[in-house]
Design an enzyme around this catalytic site. Structure first.
Site, short mmCIF file in Angstrom:
data_model
loop_
_atom_site.label_atom_id
_atom_site.label_comp_id
_atom_site.label_asym_id
_atom_site.label_seq_id
_atom_site.Cartn_x
_atom_site.Cartn_y
_atom_site.Cartn_z
N LYS A 166 0.89 -1.15 -0.02
CA LYS A 166 0.08 0.01 0.06
C LYS A 166 1.06 1.27 -0.07
O LYS A 166 0.29 2.34 0.20
CB LYS A 166 -0.97 -0.13 1.11
CG LYS A 166 -1.94 -1.07 1.09
CD LYS A 166 -3.03 -1.07 2.45
CE LYS A 166 -2.59 -1.30 3.63
NZ LYS A 166 -3.47 -0.98 4.59
N CYS A 167 2.23 0.98 -0.10
CA CYS A 167 3.14 2.30 -0.09
C CYS A 167 3.06 2.91 -1.86
O CYS A 167 2.75 2.35 -2.55
CB CYS A 167 4.26 1.66 0.19
SG CYS A 167 5.66 2.93 -0.08
#
Length: 159
Positions: A34-35
């Site tokens: 999710k970066c």
């Protein structure tokens, strides 16, 4: 202690050492699905596809220590990497890379290749460590360093 002696857990939960990677050039990365740097999975996979037959092993270690940017379950991490980025390189169980609970492998990597100003902490997701065929940590790449930027260094180590 040799890098090959570190015990790791595969994304599917099997314990092993890094011994199977002896003699290979390793690119070890702390990842997070999710970066904002998650598109680097695509570049890492491209390096894996281009150089695995020449002796490169890309190894991904999911981590949720930076703004909780990793999924909770290893199975969900593996699925997201496969579906969203076509990842086929080895992924390992989610770990911590900093602090008292940091995985010994990442403590070792950070001490062997300190970051800017000699810092031994990992600053963010997608910090990358390049290891030569003899198990020596030769370079640390910052999270913002795109996988393509590492290609020349990798080719040099592959000979």
């Amino acid at each position: 202690m040799s890098i090959y002696d570190f015990e790791v857990t595969t994304i599917s939960g099997r314990s092993q050492t890094l011994e199977p990677y002896r003699g290979k050039v390793l690119l070890i990365v702390n990842t997070a699905t999710k970066c904002g740097f998650a598109p680097q999975f695509d570049g890492l996979e491209k390096l894996h596809q281009s150089y695995r037959d020449k002796g490169l092993a890309v190894l991904g270690f999911p981590c949720s220590q930076f703004m909780n940017q990793e999924l909770a379950a290893n199975s969900d991490i593996a699925e997201a990497c496969r579906i969203n980025h076509g990842v086929t390189f080895p992924l390992f169980s989610k770990i911590d890379v900093n602090g008292s609970s940091a995985h010994p492998l990442f403590k070792y990597l950070a001490s062997e290749a300190p970051g800017a100003l000699g810092t031994k902490t990992i600053k963010w997701n997608f910090t990358k460590f390049l290891v030569d065929r003899n198990g020596n940590v030769v370079k640390r790449f910052a999270p913002a360093d795109a996988p393509e930027k590492m290609e020349g260094h990798i080719k040099k180590l592959l000979g």
